[in-house]
Design a protein around this motif. Sequence first.
Motif, PDB file in Angstrom:
ATOM      1  N   TYR A  11       0.826  -1.205   0.000  1.00 49.24           N
ATOM      2  CA  TYR A  11       0.000   0.000   0.000  1.00 49.24           C
ATOM      3  C   TYR A  11       0.863   1.260   0.000  1.00 49.24           C
ATOM      4  O   TYR A  11       0.563   2.230  -0.710  1.00 49.24           O
ATOM      5  N   LEU A  12       1.933   1.250   0.800  1.00 48.49           N
ATOM      6  CA  LEU A  12       2.802   2.410   0.861  1.00 48.49           C
ATOM      7  C   LEU A  12       3.555   2.614  -0.455  1.00 48.49           C
ATOM      8  O   LEU A  12       3.779   3.754  -0.874  1.00 48.49           O
ATOM      9  N   SER A  13       3.935   1.529  -1.101  1.00 47.07           N
ATOM     10  CA  SER A  13       4.620   1.631  -2.397  1.00 47.07           C
ATOM     11  C   SER A  13       3.706   2.260  -3.440  1.00 47.07           C
ATOM     12  O   SER A  13       4.106   3.161  -4.192  1.00 47.07           O
ATOM     13  N   ILE A  14       2.468   1.769  -3.489  1.00 42.38           N
ATOM     14  CA  ILE A  14       1.497   2.305  -4.450  1.00 42.38           C
ATOM     15  C   ILE A  14       1.189   3.765  -4.145  1.00 42.38           C
ATOM     16  O   ILE A  14       1.147   4.613  -5.049  1.00 42.38           O
ATOM     17  N   SER A  15       1.001   4.064  -2.859  1.00 37.03           N
ATOM     18  CA  SER A  15       0.691   5.438  -2.476  1.00 37.03           C
ATOM     19  C   SER A  15       1.863   6.370  -2.771  1.00 37.03           C
ATOM     20  O   SER A  15       1.659   7.535  -3.135  1.00 37.03           O
ATOM     21  N   SER A  16       3.089   5.877  -2.647  1.00 34.33           N
ATOM     22  CA  SER A  16       4.267   6.695  -2.943  1.00 34.33           C
ATOM     23  C   SER A  16       4.302   7.098  -4.406  1.00 34.33           C
ATOM     24  O   SER A  16       4.635   8.241  -4.744  1.00 34.33           O
ATOM     25  N   VAL A  17       3.963   6.155  -5.273  1.00 30.53           N
ATOM     26  CA  VAL A  17       3.902   6.455  -6.704  1.00 30.53           C
ATOM     27  C   VAL A  17       2.801   7.467  -6.986  1.00 30.53           C
ATOM     28  O   VAL A  17       2.994   8.442  -7.731  1.00 30.53           O
ATOM     29  N   ILE A  18       1.630   7.249  -6.370  1.00 26.09           N
ATOM     30  CA  ILE A  18       0.496   8.161  -6.569  1.00 26.09           C
ATOM     31  C   ILE A  18       0.839   9.560  -6.064  1.00 26.09           C
ATOM     32  O   ILE A  18       0.556  10.566  -6.723  1.00 26.09           O
ATOM     33  N   ILE A  19       1.477   9.634  -4.887  1.00 25.01           N
ATOM     34  CA  ILE A  19       1.869  10.927  -4.329  1.00 25.01           C
ATOM     35  C   ILE A  19       2.854  11.631  -5.260  1.00 25.01           C
ATOM     36  O   ILE A  19       2.758  12.835  -5.503  1.00 25.01           O
ATOM     37  N   GLY A  20       3.818  10.851  -5.798  1.00 29.31           N
ATOM     38  CA  GLY A  20       4.781  11.426  -6.730  1.00 29.31           C
ATOM     39  C   GLY A  20       4.111  11.986  -7.977  1.00 29.31           C
ATOM     40  O   GLY A  20       4.474  13.067  -8.459  1.00 29.31           O
ATOM     41  N   ILE A  21       3.120  11.259  -8.484  1.00 25.63           N
ATOM     42  CA  ILE A  21       2.408  11.713  -9.684  1.00 25.63           C
ATOM     43  C   ILE A  21       1.583  12.969  -9.389  1.00 25.63           C
ATOM     44  O   ILE A  21       1.657  13.969 -10.120  1.00 25.63           O
ATOM     45  N   ALA A 158      15.573  17.197  -1.718  1.00 25.44           N
ATOM     46  CA  ALA A 158      14.205  17.281  -1.198  1.00 25.44           C
ATOM     47  C   ALA A 158      13.929  16.158  -0.202  1.00 25.44           C
ATOM     48  O   ALA A 158      13.291  16.374   0.832  1.00 25.44           O
ATOM     49  N   ALA A 159      14.400  14.952  -0.514  1.00 24.86           N
ATOM     50  CA  ALA A 159      14.182  13.806   0.374  1.00 24.86           C
ATOM     51  C   ALA A 159      14.875  14.025   1.718  1.00 24.86           C
ATOM     52  O   ALA A 159      14.285  13.816   2.784  1.00 24.86           O
ATOM     53  N   ILE A 160      16.130  14.463   1.673  1.00 25.83           N
ATOM     54  CA  ILE A 160      16.885  14.696   2.905  1.00 25.83           C
ATOM     55  C   ILE A 160      16.298  15.868   3.690  1.00 25.83           C
ATOM     56  O   ILE A 160      16.160  15.813   4.917  1.00 25.83           O
ATOM     57  N   PHE A 161      15.907  16.922   2.964  1.00 33.81           N
ATOM     58  CA  PHE A 161      15.336  18.101   3.614  1.00 33.81           C
ATOM     59  C   PHE A 161      14.037  17.755   4.340  1.00 33.81           C
ATOM     60  O   PHE A 161      13.822  18.183   5.484  1.00 33.81           O
ATOM     61  N   ALA A 162      13.174  16.983   3.689  1.00 30.31           N
ATOM     62  CA  ALA A 162      11.897  16.608   4.306  1.00 30.31           C
ATOM     63  C   ALA A 162      12.120  15.799   5.573  1.00 30.31           C
ATOM     64  O   ALA A 162      11.375  15.938   6.549  1.00 30.31           O
ATOM     65  N   ILE A 183      10.993   6.885  -3.768  1.00 28.80           N
ATOM     66  CA  ILE A 183      10.063   6.601  -4.870  1.00 28.80           C
ATOM     67  C   ILE A 183       9.282   7.854  -5.237  1.00 28.80           C
ATOM     68  O   ILE A 183       9.173   8.224  -6.415  1.00 28.80           O
ATOM     69  N   SER A 184       8.769   8.535  -4.234  1.00 28.85           N
ATOM     70  CA  SER A 184       7.944   9.727  -4.476  1.00 28.85           C
ATOM     71  C   SER A 184       8.720  10.829  -5.175  1.00 28.85           C
ATOM     72  O   SER A 184       8.219  11.433  -6.134  1.00 28.85           O
ATOM     73  N   VAL A 185       9.945  11.098  -4.709  1.00 23.97           N
ATOM     74  CA  VAL A 185      10.684  12.227  -5.278  1.00 23.97           C
ATOM     75  C   VAL A 185      11.098  11.962  -6.725  1.00 23.97           C
ATOM     76  O   VAL A 185      11.063  12.878  -7.560  1.00 23.97           O
ATOM     77  N   PHE A 186      11.458  10.716  -7.031  1.00 25.57           N
ATOM     78  CA  PHE A 186      11.887  10.454  -8.397  1.00 25.57           C
ATOM     79  C   PHE A 186      10.703  10.361  -9.364  1.00 25.57           C
ATOM     80  O   PHE A 186      10.823  10.744 -10.533  1.00 25.57           O
ATOM     81  N   VAL A 187       9.578   9.869  -8.897  1.00 27.05           N
ATOM     82  CA  VAL A 187       8.367   9.899  -9.732  1.00 27.05           C
ATOM     83  C   VAL A 187       7.978  11.342  -9.993  1.00 27.05           C
ATOM     84  O   VAL A 187       7.631  11.715 -11.123  1.00 27.05           O
ATOM     85  N   SER A 188       8.039  12.171  -8.948  1.00 28.28           N
ATOM     86  CA  SER A 188       7.730  13.592  -9.102  1.00 28.28           C
ATOM     87  C   SER A 188       8.686  14.256 -10.090  1.00 28.28           C
ATOM     88  O   SER A 188       8.269  15.071 -10.922  1.00 28.28           O
ATOM     89  N   ALA A 189       9.970  13.906 -10.013  1.00 28.57           N
ATOM     90  CA  ALA A 189      10.965  14.483 -10.920  1.00 28.57           C
ATOM     91  C   ALA A 189      10.685  14.103 -12.371  1.00 28.57           C
ATOM     92  O   ALA A 189      10.826  14.922 -13.285  1.00 28.57           O
ATOM     93  N   ILE A 190      10.261  12.867 -12.579  1.00 29.26           N
ATOM     94  CA  ILE A 190       9.934  12.404 -13.936  1.00 29.26           C
ATOM     95  C   ILE A 190       8.731  13.169 -14.481  1.00 29.26           C
ATOM     96  O   ILE A 190       8.718  13.619 -15.637  1.00 29.26           O
ATOM     97  N   ILE A 191       7.710  13.335 -13.637  1.00 29.18           N
ATOM     98  CA  ILE A 191       6.501  14.039 -14.056  1.00 29.18           C
ATOM     99  C   ILE A 191       6.803  15.489 -14.397  1.00 29.18           C
ATOM    100  O   ILE A 191       6.353  16.026 -15.423  1.00 29.18           O
ATOM    101  N   THR A 192       7.589  16.145 -13.559  1.00 27.40           N
ATOM    102  CA  THR A 192       7.909  17.555 -13.811  1.00 27.40           C
ATOM    103  C   THR A 192       8.720  17.725 -15.096  1.00 27.40           C
ATOM    104  O   THR A 192       8.566  18.726 -15.801  1.00 27.40           O
ATOM    105  N   SER A 193       9.571  16.748 -15.394  1.00 33.31           N
ATOM    106  CA  SER A 193      10.348  16.833 -16.639  1.00 33.31           C
ATOM    107  C   SER A 193       9.439  16.749 -17.861  1.00 33.31           C
ATOM    108  O   SER A 193       9.712  17.350 -18.901  1.00 33.31           O
ATOM    109  N   LEU A 194       8.342  16.004 -17.727  1.00 37.39           N
ATOM    110  CA  LEU A 194       7.372  15.895 -18.830  1.00 37.39           C
ATOM    111  C   LEU A 194       6.662  17.228 -19.067  1.00 37.39           C
ATOM    112  O   LEU A 194       6.224  17.516 -20.180  1.00 37.39           O
TER     113      LEU A 194
END
Length: 212
Positions: A11-21, A158-162, A183-194
């Motif tokens: 659940y946490l893995s899935i939520s991390s991806v969703i949060i990143g997106i 961002a991960a260390i700061f949080a 997981i969240s920060v790198f998914v977020s980074a991918i989305i922002t690059s798009l």
Amino acid sequence: MTKENFKSFLYLSISSVIIGIICGVCGSVFHLCTEFAGEIRADNNWLIYLLPVSGLAIVWFYKRFKISPDTNTKPIFVGARTGEGVNPLLSICIFFGTCVTHLFGGSTGREGAALQLGGSLGSLTGQIFKFKHKNNRIAIICGMAAGFTAMFGTPITAAIFAIEVTDFTLGMLYTYNFIFIIISVFVSAIITSLFGVHGMCFTVPDLQISIR
């Protein structure tokens, strides 16, 4: 790993991806809107005279959503440390208030806004998954890190700061909890690059140093 732990990990893995997106999309739009507002402000100096009116509009907007106008990052930090849920409407108020402030020449940064926006979205995801306090705490921190990544394009920082600002104990860095933040920060980074949003870059001039 027990069945209960595996279920929690999944659940946490899935939520991390969703949060990143979610944070990647919202953070990118937020980044573009604040930049656009700043450009309009730079081309129209007369907007500064409407700053008092914009302040009243922001206060009205906060009250409309029943959010205290003097709300700062405290609810996010409390939620990250205790697992207490954060009002998801805070993200809407932060988005609106920051953009309006930038438009009319007010003085406001994006660091706190990024943490508030990401943290409230992370908390919302935790509420959707019906997380208990422990897992909701992780979801909020994931949101904070992902939101900061979307604004500044620095996932590791961002991960260390949080983790630092929420008093995450050092021992927890060696558990699987840190995986979800990454997981969240790198998914977020991918989305922002798009979205074509990139991190802030600074040019440091060559320094001429002579030793005599």
